[in-house]
Design an enzyme around this catalytic site. Structure first.
Site, PDB file in Angstrom:
ATOM      1  N   ASP A   1      -9.238   3.017  -2.371  1.00  0.00           N
ATOM      2  CA  ASP A   1     -10.034   3.220  -1.164  1.00  0.00           C
ATOM      3  C   ASP A   1     -11.363   3.783  -1.809  1.00  0.00           C
ATOM      4  OD1 ASP A   1      -7.989   2.780   0.445  1.00  0.00           O
ATOM      5  OD2 ASP A   1      -7.342   4.987   0.740  1.00  0.00           O
TER       6      ASP A   1
ATOM      7  N   GLU B   1       2.496   4.838  -4.155  1.00  0.00           N
ATOM      8  CA  GLU B   1       2.586   5.810  -5.201  1.00  0.00           C
ATOM      9  C   GLU B   1       3.997   6.490  -5.760  1.00  0.00           C
ATOM     10  OE1 GLU B   1      -1.031   4.191  -4.557  1.00  0.00           O
ATOM     11  OE2 GLU B   1       0.017   5.640  -3.034  1.00  0.00           O
TER      12      GLU B   1
ATOM     13  N   ASP C   1       0.877  -1.180   0.198  1.00  0.00           N
ATOM     14  CA  ASP C   1      -0.111   0.157  -0.035  1.00  0.00           C
ATOM     15  C   ASP C   1       0.794   1.284   0.075  1.00  0.00           C
ATOM     16  OD1 ASP C   1      -2.212   1.529   0.226  1.00  0.00           O
ATOM     17  OD2 ASP C   1      -2.742   1.356   2.153  1.00  0.00           O
TER      18      ASP C   1
END
Length: 951
Positions: free
Chosen positions: A631, A467, A464
């Site tokens: 999300d 990015e 997670d």
């Protein structure tokens, strides 16, 4: 270089004054209280995106373009020089000379490559980072007549076209628009036919088609699934389906640059803020052909382990190890299959990677739990965040954090331009970020994962925040790491409420809220221009060389509040070991991390398929991992958008995909969760997950959801052999598992853009309920009554559908319409509580005859986990002229018997049914033959030898 040497250099932070970042005293201590990352460190410099700025310069109008000279033929194409006609320097300094190289790489693939003749300060994407399609066959010869793609060009006012030889259709044309190529702005345009049907260019929450007015921003972004905004992944490829010629082609720009794509009525404009033009054209001609051609070049999808197809349960809020134990027990008590339990960041010690909380997740209890889980053939997957905590050197306990110190000593973290350590902020406080271009990173990575697994024997990794995300702007932790541990500058988990999303206690504004939501999702994505009189922010100035990488002259429509590239992300000027700046490869960070995790897991599990679910992706990432949709919200619109998002990921070479069923943010309710648990059961990756502070949404929380879940899970687990066969097919061909109607029926435009239905493989079509308060839904069934026949999964009855008609289907709560497409044979296996139990049960076959009484199918099996497969089994099924034949080949032993065969679409009851030469028991109802009691004929295994069934 030791840690103190790295941090004592000058502070590098974007949008934050030096006074805010004064170095803390080296004698200070964090004490017992926790600091908070100041909110002003999260604020970037407000940008005005060019597409929202009505005074921004239009490069098409101002640029003068290039002239092509010195054209030379090559055995595989041509080369030439592009000379700038006149410098305009609109959003960067124009390059005077460019090299053009055109290469016919195969009969179905063409490469157009344009780069400056002087490559100083120009980023060239290395092949060892992202695979580069290469020439097939002899590099020194090519029969150009064999190619269905033809390159044509105009020398003055340089432009080019790609034409399909078989039809003469222009697939791509820059004619009439100047090429713009500067140090920070590259732009080209192509004309499009009116009413085009283009998909791809993920990742965003958007319908499967890019309609006029759509703007795609390709910049990896940690943001909670805004509709039409840029989110986690970047996939610079689009698919153009042409119905006038019944062909589809693909266009891939192999670049990691920040990009923007704008669709207008009859044109597409593609921009990048660095790099070179490296375009690949794929000829198709059918959608499935193009998908395979593209995915085969970027890297075929990872073959997931068999157990990955089971049900996965997660939430942010399983605070203690006892919570995990209770959840696993509850699933068993409610008889809802559970394959894998997951942990969000709750298990960590103060949110630090490679740790577990000694009080809430003590190692001995943790290990006991996992030991029991594994003995039950169940699995465990923890989350892993991208950032590594920088400990407070003035706090002896806090400073005892090996992952950082070992990494720092090996010099594996991102730096500021001056060589100091880049320190951002994530969950545990101020953090550093592994540099996957540094020489020692993989060794450090392997060691950390191995030590972690030795202590906590997980079965896969959930990656997670890669990015890569940072909660502050710039190197905000420089001089502040002495305050660690530090809390995020926002309420962790969001606002807590006990009401479902959209619910209003007074009920007075409920309808207004719902109406606004519907209107928002129904509008086109074209943004409104700004009325600001300022053209570009004052910081967006032109600079030579690499240019102004923190604030490029051209501002993209980045889905953060201030649009600053450094907001909620590592800054563009963060520097890698080889001098590469994050500006050029930000979009690759997650992909490079996933490759590193894949390699580390192979060290831990030699010759076992690594199981990785990750958030940020790039072209080729599917070769290493699966993906979840990020999300999302507990809303019906998010359930709807999960379908085109799945299609987009399939186009991108990531077929193993799913979303957080029932929704991540906000509170779900029984009706939404019931519908979503059933829809999610048909996605390859099937997981329920929600946010800290929201109400629990495990399927056993509501009796109606538990009932609906058991119904759909029984179908999924029955279909496990079919899904595993699709996994293998995807792994060897690149075909998606979930398929749109337009890919299945590519010659009928009326089926393009249908996002409320999906095919699972070629044989099953799912028509979910995607709105509240209804007991029916609608769907179309291509070719019905003409070339195709469809059967109801539950009743086995042939459906009286008509081609092109929007059929109304009964769908009371707890029921999801599912139909079997005639002409297909599905391998089934009696469901067990886990995948391992299911694999020990008898097999069955479902034969759905087409209008001619024919059907075919296949089955693939192996041990379900080996990376290098030594033994496998392939079975081909063919039904024709009232007989069914199963032919198997391969060494993998299947000892489970065949229990029954069900044949749909038999118009007349047969007098007898024979399995080989033996008469067997059968019944007949609703034009369906049920053959049972086959175990005694297949004791050696269902497919140990060829068999024929006749009726």
């Amino acid at each position: 270089m030791i840690f103190r040497d790295l941090i004592k250099s000058s502070v590098v932070a974007l949008g934050v004054t030096n006074s805010v970042l004064e170095v803390a005293s080296s004698t200070s201590s964090s004490g017992d209280s926790r600091a908070t990352v100041p909110n002003d460190l999260t604020l970037g410099v407000k940008q005005v995106p060019n597409i929202l700025n009505d005074t921004a310069v239009d490069a098409n109008q101002e640029a003068k373009g290039y002239t092509l000279v010195n054209v030379t033929s090559t055995p595989r194409g041509l080369t030439g020089i592009l000379e700038l006609k006149e410098a305009t320097n609109i959003y960067g300094y124009d390059f005077d000379h460019l090299n053009l190289t055109v290469t016919y790489q195969s009969d179905k693939r063409l490469n157009v490559h344009i780069e400056p003749t002087n490559l100083t300060d120009v980023y060239i994407l290395p092949e060892d980072l992202v695979v580069k399609p290469t020439i097939e066959g002899d590099v020194n010869s090519f029969n150009f007549e064999d190619s269905d793609l033809v390159f044509q060009y105009h020398s003055d006012d340089f432009s080019f076209e790609v034409v399909r030889a078989s039809t003469g259709e222009v697939l791509f044309s820059t004619d009439g628009n100047p090429l713009v190529f500067s140090n920070q702005f590259i732009q080209f345009n192509t004309t499009l036919p009116k009413g085009y049907a283009i998909s791809g260019l993920g990742e965003s929450i958007h319908g499967s088609l890019s309609l006029p007015g759509t703007v795609k921003t390709l910049f990896a972004n940690d943001v909670g699934d805004p509709i039409d905004g840029n989110i986690y992944g970047v996939h610079p490829v689009y698919y153009d389906q042409r119905y006038n010629s019944n062909t589809t082609h693909g266009v891939y720009w192999r670049t990691s640059a920040i990009q923007e794509v704008i669709f207008e009525e009859q044109s597409l404009t593609w921009r990048a803020l660095s790099g070179v033009i490296d375009l690949y054209f794929f000829s198709g001609p059918d959608p499935k052909d193009v998908i395979q051609q593209y995915v085969s070049e970027i890297g075929l999808p990872a073959f997931q382990p068999y157990w990955a197809l089971g049900y996965h349960q997660c939430r942010w809020g399983y605070r203690e190890i006892e919570d995990l134990e209770d959840v696993v027990t509850n699933f068993k008590n409610f008889n809802i299959p559970l394959e894998t339990i997951w942990s969000d960041i709750d298990y960590m010690d103060s949110y630090k990677d490679f740790t577990n909380d000694p009080h809430r997740y003590p190692t001995d209890k943790y290990q006991d739990f996992l030991d029991k889980l594994h003995k039950n053939n169940q699995h465990y997957v923890p989350i892993f965040d991208a950032a590594i905590y920088v400990p407070n050197p003035n706090n002896e306990t806090d400073n005892d954090y090996t992952p950082f110190h070992a990494g720092n000593e090996s010099d594996i973290f991102l730096k500021n331009p001056d060589g100091s350590l880049y320190i951002g902020a994530v969950w545990p406080g101020y953090t550093a970020f592994p540099d996957f271009l540094a020489n020692n990173t993989q060794d450090w990575w392997n060691e950390m994962f191995k030590e972690w697994h030795d202590r906590i024997p997980f079965d896969g990794i959930w990656s997670d925040m890669n990015e890569v995300s940072s909660f502050c702007v710039g190197s905000c932790g420089t001089g502040r790491y002495f305050e660690n541990p530090a809390d995020p500058p926002f309420l962790v988990g969001g606002e807590v409420t006990q009401y479902p999303s959209g619910f209003n206690v007074s009920n007075s504004t409920e309808w207004k809220s719902i109406s606004s939501s519907i209107a928002a999702t129904a509008t086109t994505s074209k943004p409104s221009p700004s009325s600001s009189s300022a053209s570009i922010d004052s910081m967006n100035t032109l600079l030579p060389g690499k240019g102004n990488i923190n604030y490029p002259p051209y501002a993209i429509n980045h889905a953060q509040g201030d649009h600053d590239l450094a907001t909620h992300a590592v800054s563009p000027n963060a520097t890698h070991a080889d001098g590469t700046v994050e500006y050029d490869i930000h979009n690759l960070y997650g992909f490079l991390q996933e490759k590193a995790i894949h390699a580390a897991l192979l060290e831990i599990f030699p010759n076992k398929r690594p199981f990785i679910i990750a958030r940020s992706t790039f072209s080729g990432a599917g070769h290493y991992m699966g993906h979840w949709g990020g999300d999302n919200n507990a809303d019906y619109d998010m359930m709807y958008f999960s379908i085109p998002q799945a299609f987009s990921m399939g186009l991108s070479g990531i077929p193993f995909f799913g979303v957080d069923v029932c929704g991540f943010n906000g509170n779900s309710d029984a009706e939404l969760c019931s519908r979503w648990m059933q829809l999610g059961s048909f996605f390859p990756f099937y997981r329920n997950h929600n946010v800290l502070g929201a109400i629990s949404q495990e399927p056993y929380v509501w009796s109606s959801v538990a009932d609906a879940t058991r119904t759909s899970m029984a179908i999924r687990y029955l279909l496990l052999p079919y899904y595993y066969t699709l996994l293998h097919e995807s792994h060897v061909t690149g075909l998606p598992i979930l398929r749109s109607l337009s890919w299945q029926f590519p010659y009928e435009k009326k089926y393009n853009g249908i996002d409320n239905q999906l095919f699972v493989g070629d044989a099953l079509i799912v028509t979910p309920v995607l709105e509240p308060g209804v007991n029916k839904t609608k769907g179309v069934f291509p070719g019905a009554g003409v070339s195709e026949v469809y059967y109801d999964w539950y009743t086995h009855e042939k459906q009286d559908f008509r081609n092109g008609k929007n059929e109304t289907l009964a769908a009371p709560l707890g029921h999801i319409p599912l139909h079997v497409r005639g002409g297909h044979i599905l391998p089934l296996q009696e469901p067990g509580y886990t995948v391992a139990e299911s694999r020990e049960n008898p097999f069955a076959l479902l034969v759905a005859l087409d209008n001619e009484g024919n059907a075919s199918g296949k089955l693939y099996l192996d041990d379900g986990e080996s990376l290098e497969i030594e033994e496998s089994l392939y079975v081909d099924f063919v039904a024709h002229s009232k007989s069914l034949t199963a032919s198997s080949f391969g060494e993998y032993n299947v000892s489970q018997p065949l229990a029954n065969i069900t044949i749909l679409g038999v118009e007349k009851k047969p007098k007898q049914v024979e399995f080989e030469d033996s008469k067997v028991k059968f019944s007949y109802e609703n034009s369906t033959i049920f053959v049972t009691g086959l175990e005694k004929y297949t004791k050696e295994g269902a497919f140990a030898k060829q068999f024929t069934l006749t009726w």
